[in-house]
Design a protein around this motif. Structure first.
Motif, mmCIF file in Angstrom:
data_model
loop_
_atom_site.group_PDB
_atom_site.id
_atom_site.type_symbol
_atom_site.label_atom_id
_atom_site.label_comp_id
_atom_site.label_asym_id
_atom_site.label_seq_id
_atom_site.Cartn_x
_atom_site.Cartn_y
_atom_site.Cartn_z
ATOM 1 N N ILE A 311 0.839 -1.205 0.000
ATOM 2 C CA ILE A 311 0.000 0.000 0.000
ATOM 3 C C ILE A 311 0.869 1.250 0.000
ATOM 4 O O ILE A 311 0.570 2.232 -0.694
ATOM 5 C CB ILE A 311 -0.953 -0.016 1.213
ATOM 6 C CG1 ILE A 311 -1.929 -1.198 1.111
ATOM 7 C CG2 ILE A 311 -1.737 1.286 1.302
ATOM 8 C CD1 ILE A 311 -2.839 -1.342 2.307
ATOM 9 N N TRP A 312 1.954 1.228 0.759
ATOM 10 C CA TRP A 312 2.850 2.383 0.788
ATOM 11 C C TRP A 312 3.469 2.619 -0.594
ATOM 12 O O TRP A 312 3.545 3.753 -1.073
ATOM 13 C CB TRP A 312 3.945 2.152 1.826
ATOM 14 C CG TRP A 312 4.806 3.351 2.058
ATOM 15 C CD1 TRP A 312 5.949 3.686 1.397
ATOM 16 C CD2 TRP A 312 4.581 4.395 3.015
ATOM 17 N NE1 TRP A 312 6.465 4.859 1.878
ATOM 18 C CE2 TRP A 312 5.640 5.322 2.881
ATOM 19 C CE3 TRP A 312 3.597 4.630 3.970
ATOM 20 C CZ2 TRP A 312 5.734 6.467 3.665
ATOM 21 C CZ3 TRP A 312 3.695 5.769 4.751
ATOM 22 C CH2 TRP A 312 4.745 6.666 4.601
ATOM 23 N N GLY A 313 3.894 1.542 -1.242
ATOM 24 C CA GLY A 313 4.444 1.680 -2.590
ATOM 25 C C GLY A 313 3.416 2.185 -3.588
ATOM 26 O O GLY A 313 3.739 2.995 -4.474
ATOM 27 N N PHE A 314 2.176 1.725 -3.452
ATOM 28 C CA PHE A 314 1.115 2.209 -4.341
ATOM 29 C C PHE A 314 0.878 3.702 -4.142
ATOM 30 O O PHE A 314 0.709 4.452 -5.108
ATOM 31 C CB PHE A 314 -0.173 1.428 -4.082
ATOM 32 C CG PHE A 314 -1.361 1.957 -4.840
ATOM 33 C CD1 PHE A 314 -1.496 1.733 -6.204
ATOM 34 C CD2 PHE A 314 -2.338 2.695 -4.187
ATOM 35 C CE1 PHE A 314 -2.579 2.228 -6.908
ATOM 36 C CE2 PHE A 314 -3.431 3.195 -4.879
ATOM 37 C CZ PHE A 314 -3.551 2.964 -6.243
ATOM 38 N N HIS A 315 0.861 4.140 -2.886
ATOM 39 C CA HIS A 315 0.671 5.565 -2.617
ATOM 40 C C HIS A 315 1.809 6.394 -3.211
ATOM 41 O O HIS A 315 1.580 7.504 -3.713
ATOM 42 C CB HIS A 315 0.578 5.804 -1.107
ATOM 43 C CG HIS A 315 -0.719 5.345 -0.506
ATOM 44 N ND1 HIS A 315 -1.889 5.341 -1.218
ATOM 45 C CD2 HIS A 315 -1.033 4.891 0.743
ATOM 46 C CE1 HIS A 315 -2.863 4.900 -0.444
ATOM 47 N NE2 HIS A 315 -2.371 4.605 0.740
ATOM 48 N N THR A 316 3.017 5.873 -3.161
ATOM 49 C CA THR A 316 4.149 6.597 -3.743
ATOM 50 C C THR A 316 3.979 6.752 -5.250
ATOM 51 O O THR A 316 4.176 7.837 -5.816
ATOM 52 C CB THR A 316 5.462 5.859 -3.431
ATOM 53 O OG1 THR A 316 5.609 5.740 -2.013
ATOM 54 C CG2 THR A 316 6.651 6.602 -4.004
ATOM 55 N N LYS A 317 3.605 5.656 -5.916
ATOM 56 C CA LYS A 317 3.391 5.720 -7.365
ATOM 57 C C LYS A 317 2.218 6.628 -7.714
ATOM 58 O O LYS A 317 2.266 7.380 -8.697
ATOM 59 C CB LYS A 317 3.153 4.308 -7.917
ATOM 60 C CG LYS A 317 4.400 3.461 -8.013
ATOM 61 C CD LYS A 317 4.097 2.121 -8.634
ATOM 62 C CE LYS A 317 5.380 1.380 -8.978
ATOM 63 N NZ LYS A 317 6.124 2.007 -10.084
ATOM 64 N N LEU A 318 1.138 6.546 -6.919
ATOM 65 C CA LEU A 318 -0.028 7.377 -7.192
ATOM 66 C C LEU A 318 0.306 8.858 -7.011
ATOM 67 O O LEU A 318 -0.197 9.709 -7.766
ATOM 68 C CB LEU A 318 -1.179 6.970 -6.267
ATOM 69 C CG LEU A 318 -2.506 7.709 -6.465
ATOM 70 C CD1 LEU A 318 -3.004 7.564 -7.895
ATOM 71 C CD2 LEU A 318 -3.554 7.188 -5.482
ATOM 72 N N THR A 319 1.140 9.181 -6.044
ATOM 73 C CA THR A 319 1.560 10.574 -5.848
ATOM 74 C C THR A 319 2.310 11.086 -7.073
ATOM 75 O O THR A 319 2.086 12.217 -7.527
ATOM 76 C CB THR A 319 2.445 10.690 -4.599
ATOM 77 O OG1 THR A 319 1.700 10.262 -3.452
ATOM 78 C CG2 THR A 319 2.900 12.121 -4.382
ATOM 79 N N ASP A 320 3.198 10.265 -7.628
ATOM 80 C CA ASP A 320 3.914 10.659 -8.849
ATOM 81 C C ASP A 320 2.942 10.884 -10.007
ATOM 82 O O ASP A 320 3.100 11.834 -10.792
ATOM 83 C CB ASP A 320 4.943 9.589 -9.227
ATOM 84 C CG ASP A 320 6.047 9.449 -8.190
ATOM 85 O OD1 ASP A 320 6.267 10.417 -7.435
ATOM 86 O OD2 ASP A 320 6.670 8.371 -8.132
ATOM 87 N N CYS A 321 1.935 10.020 -10.126
ATOM 88 C CA CYS A 321 0.939 10.169 -11.196
ATOM 89 C C CYS A 321 0.127 11.450 -11.013
ATOM 90 O O CYS A 321 -0.175 12.151 -11.988
ATOM 91 C CB CYS A 321 0.017 8.955 -11.226
ATOM 92 S SG CYS A 321 0.816 7.414 -11.717
ATOM 93 N N GLN A 322 -0.252 11.743 -9.779
ATOM 94 C CA GLN A 322 -1.011 12.967 -9.522
ATOM 95 C C GLN A 322 -0.198 14.211 -9.878
ATOM 96 O O GLN A 322 -0.730 15.177 -10.442
ATOM 97 C CB GLN A 322 -1.438 13.020 -8.053
ATOM 98 C CG GLN A 322 -2.545 12.052 -7.692
ATOM 99 C CD GLN A 322 -2.929 12.128 -6.226
ATOM 100 O OE1 GLN A 322 -2.172 12.631 -5.403
ATOM 101 N NE2 GLN A 322 -4.102 11.625 -5.886
ATOM 102 N N LYS A 323 1.092 14.182 -9.555
ATOM 103 C CA LYS A 323 1.939 15.330 -9.898
ATOM 104 C C LYS A 323 2.022 15.512 -11.409
ATOM 105 O O LYS A 323 1.932 16.642 -11.918
ATOM 106 C CB LYS A 323 3.342 15.122 -9.314
ATOM 107 C CG LYS A 323 3.413 15.236 -7.795
ATOM 108 C CD LYS A 323 4.837 14.991 -7.300
ATOM 109 C CE LYS A 323 4.909 15.093 -5.780
ATOM 110 N NZ LYS A 323 6.286 14.800 -5.278
ATOM 111 N N ALA A 324 2.195 14.403 -12.134
ATOM 112 C CA ALA A 324 2.279 14.492 -13.597
ATOM 113 C C ALA A 324 0.952 14.950 -14.196
ATOM 114 O O ALA A 324 0.925 15.700 -15.180
ATOM 115 C CB ALA A 324 2.674 13.128 -14.174
ATOM 116 N N TRP A 325 -0.146 14.507 -13.609
ATOM 117 C CA TRP A 325 -1.478 14.875 -14.110
ATOM 118 C C TRP A 325 -1.761 16.354 -13.868
ATOM 119 O O TRP A 325 -2.282 17.056 -14.744
ATOM 120 C CB TRP A 325 -2.522 13.992 -13.425
ATOM 121 C CG TRP A 325 -3.928 14.244 -13.866
ATOM 122 C CD1 TRP A 325 -4.382 14.371 -15.140
ATOM 123 C CD2 TRP A 325 -5.070 14.385 -13.015
ATOM 124 N NE1 TRP A 325 -5.742 14.573 -15.141
ATOM 125 C CE2 TRP A 325 -6.188 14.590 -13.850
ATOM 126 C CE3 TRP A 325 -5.256 14.346 -11.635
ATOM 127 C CZ2 TRP A 325 -7.468 14.766 -13.353
ATOM 128 C CZ3 TRP A 325 -6.530 14.506 -11.137
ATOM 129 C CH2 TRP A 325 -7.618 14.713 -11.977
#
Length: 694
Positions: A311-325
């Protein structure tokens, strides 16, 4: 004029039918609430009459006073949200009191029987109202976890439990939290939502209240649970929201809130383990309980360490996606496209397996340490199961709905075409400038396509002097070896070529009299894609793309497609009149694939720019890249400690089982025949890119 009057009259006559249905649904909703209000009033009065407890009358009068204030706020001050909040909070509280303030003396009371029937009628009307609304399509679905009415009634019910001892109150609060998690589970349509619903119903009705020693009123409890679960249960079928829309409240949360959400999850998991460990105090079967708990407790602990890291790794990846979006707010790309381009799908497919084992370990540990006399154990079990089911559902949905990764390469050779001898020759100087402008526009269009669909760009090469065969082959080999940042190959590789080509074979005409034939490209692709499940799409804006399209339809054993343009021989002569030239197809095709509102009709007659495509025989067999054993092993070594490595083989073995292989064989044959005999005019590749046929 008479015709218009007649249409107006028909419209006016047809309108009342919709109004009647809407009015009927509204009346059912109001009747349900009125029935519930009367039932609560009668039930509270009976309890005061039987027990002569003054506090019941005080609460009853206070409840009526609060409901009166809510009505005044609604009708006189137009404060609908405040009034409805008070209404739902007090209804949840009073229903909780009706449920818990129960005694055997009420069983033979006629007034109590009337109150019970009114409760049943209320939940029945609520169900009919909810079904009618959904059949008439008068419900507007919005992405949410819990509505304000639901969490206020949950809060009210939990407050009502404070009238009991703290241990019983804590267990009931846990049950309320479990009910809230189950509502979210149903609303998100997770795979295990319905099994969780059945488990919740069985444990609550057969074990939970007996463990607490509470003789709950089954009518009040059934009314409360029915009102809470009715709409989420129906929405499992009726809700038309897509997976990413349903999960948007989670995906759109900020980084801090998503990190903080791990704290209550950890708290509930630890509480469950602690209450499960109380089983060790039961020494009747100590020779089974102690070894079983130690073994499965260790398995549970390892799986849940993996869960938290995942879950922590998913949140890290999702944060990167949100920044790019959010970095490009004016672009039309969605968060789904950004997540797909960042490899979230591959991460979720692996994580789904890991969370499934986590859920399985919870079920096993719950069965080993089953305590039907401990209400706290039962409530924490009912909380943990839907929470882990939600995590599994999130990874499953994203792994299923997100597109795969894609890499693209474009090659444009504008100023050469083959003479009769096959030797590339420069165009006359007066035509070079215009053709170079067209070539530059083609490159810009391809860069737009790559950017819009978040395709990793390997390069957009532009050469006016020609390119040798060796250079092209080396470039293609390097491109087809390209991998994602996480390690696995891309799901799709896209090659675009525009330039001169041979008339009979469609081969690309290169410098030095050399040519690149289709079989040479196939050899490179087979060499680089051996043992992998990627696919190749070749887009040709050339005069002679038809030979490659026809040849591709006879290719077997690989997953590949060729999209070509059909151009007349005069396409290089700017003075030939209104005929399509090189670049016209690319412009229309890119616009069609990047603009959802494009009105391009590729099948209309008389088109000046026509297109055709061909796919290999196994194109319909293609599925997005699934994690292999090596992918899982690499993911595990990257994210998890070595002590968890033995679970790799168990995960790969269980998830590699195909119990429906016979059905998949028939389905594969059907898809092949359908695509070969009835190819669609527009073939969606699932990557956001569509192949077209005129």
């Amino acid at each position: 004029m008479d015709r218009e009057d007649e249409e107006e009259e028909l419209t006016v006559k047809a309108a009342p039918k919709e109004v009647d249905v809407f009015t009927f649904a509204c009346c059912l909703g109001y009747l349900s609430s009125i029935n519930l209000l009367v039932a609560v009033c009668v039930g509270m009065y009976v309890r005061w009459e039987v027990t002569s407890e003054p506090m019941i009358m005080v609460i009853f009068i206070l409840g009526l006073f609060v409901l009166g204030i809510a009505s005044i706020l609604h009708y006189y001050f137009a404060m609908e949200k405040a009034s409805l909040s008070l209404f739902h909070l007090w209804f949840g509280f009073l229903l909780g009191l009706l449920c818990f303030l129960n005694s055997p003396a009420l069983d033979s009371n006629v007034t109590e029987l009337v109150a019970n029937y009114l409760l049943v009628a209320s939940v029945a009307m609520k169900a009919v109202w909810a079904v009618t609304e959904r059949i008439c399509c008068s419900v507007r679905y919005k992405p949410m976890l819990l509505s304000s009415a639901e969490w206020l009634e949950l809060l009210g019910f939990g407050i009502a439990s404070t009238t009991m001892l703290i241990s019983k109150s804590a267990a009931i609060v846990g049950l309320v939290v479990a009910l809230g998690a189950l509502i979210v589970d149903l609303r998100m349509k997770t795979l295990l939502a319905l099994p969780n619903l059945i488990c919740f119903a069985l444990v609550t009705s057969l074990v939970f209240f007996q463990a607490l020693g509470i003789q709950a009123n089954p009518y009040a409890l059934g009314c409360y649970l029915g009102r809470q679960l009715c709409e989420p249960f129906l929405d499992v079928y009726f809700s038309g929201l897509g997976p990413s829309e349903r999960w948007m409240p989670v995906l759109s949360l900020g980084k801090v809130w998503r990190r903080l959400s791990l704290f209550p999850l950890c708290l509930m998991e630890v509480a469950f383990f602690v209450f499960a460990a109380l089983k060790l105090g039961h020494l009747e079967l100590w020779y089974l309980v102690i070894p079983g708990f130690c073994l499965f407790g260790l398995f549970w602990a390892i799986c849940h360490v993996i869960l938290l890291i995942t879950i922590w790794g998913f949140h890290t990846k999702l944060t990167d996606c949100q920044k790019a979006w959010r970095a490009h707010p004016s672009s039309r790309r969605s968060l789904d496209q950004v997540m797909a381009s960042r490899g979230i799908r591959h991460f979720c497919l692996i994580s789904e397996r890991l969370v499934f084992f986590c859920l399985l370990s919870t079920v096993i540990l719950g069965a080993v340490s089953w305590q039907p006399s401990c209400g706290l154990f039962l409530s924490t079990l009912l909380v943990v199961l839907p929470l882990e089911s939600l995590t599994h559902g999130l990874f499953h949905e994203l792994g299923s709905c997100l597109g795969g990764t894609c890499a693209g390469y474009a090659l444009v050779i504008p100023t050469i075409y083959s003479s009769a001898s096959g030797q590339p020759t420069l165009l006359p100087p007066e035509h070079v400038q215009e053709l170079n402008q067209r070539s530059t526009a083609m490159l810009n269009n391809m860069q737009r396509l790559f950017s819009h669909h978040m395709i990793q760009t390997f390069g957009c090469d532009y050469s006016t002097s020609g390119v040798t065969l060796e250079t092209v082959q080396n470039k293609l080999r390097s491109f087809l070896e390209l991998r994602t940042a996480d390690g696995p190959r891309h799901d799709t590789y896209l090659i675009f070529y525009s330039g001169d080509s041979q008339k009979g074979s469609g081969a690309w005409t290169l410098a030095g009299g050399e040519s690149l034939y289709l079989n040479q490209l196939l050899e490179i692709w087979i060499e680089k894609n051996a043992g992998h499940g990627s696919r190749l799409i070749v887009v040709l804006d050339t005069e002679n793309s038809l030979p490659w399209v026809k040849e591709m339809r006879r290719v077997d054993g690989i997953c590949m497609a060729v999209q070509g343009a059909e151009l007349p021989p005069s396409r290089l002569d700017p003075e030939s009149g209104d005929v399509p030239l090189l670049g016209d197809f690319t412009s229309e095709w890119v616009e069609f694939n990047c603009n959802p509102t494009s009105d391009t009709q590729w099948t209309e007659k008389g088109r000046t720019v026509t297109a055709t495509y061909g796919v290999s025989k196994r194109w319909s067999d293609y599925t997005l890249h699934l994690p292999t054993g090596s992918d899982v092993a690499k993911h595990w070594k990257t994210h998890f400690p070595k002590v968890t490595y033995p679970l790799i083989h168990l995960s790969n073995w269980c998830c590699g089982l195909n119990l429906f292989w016979l059905c998949s064989v028939f389905l594969r044959c059907f898809r092949r025949c359908k695509l070969a005999w009835f190819p669609p005019a527009v073939l969606d590749t699932g990557q956001g890119i569509k192949l077209v046929h005129s």
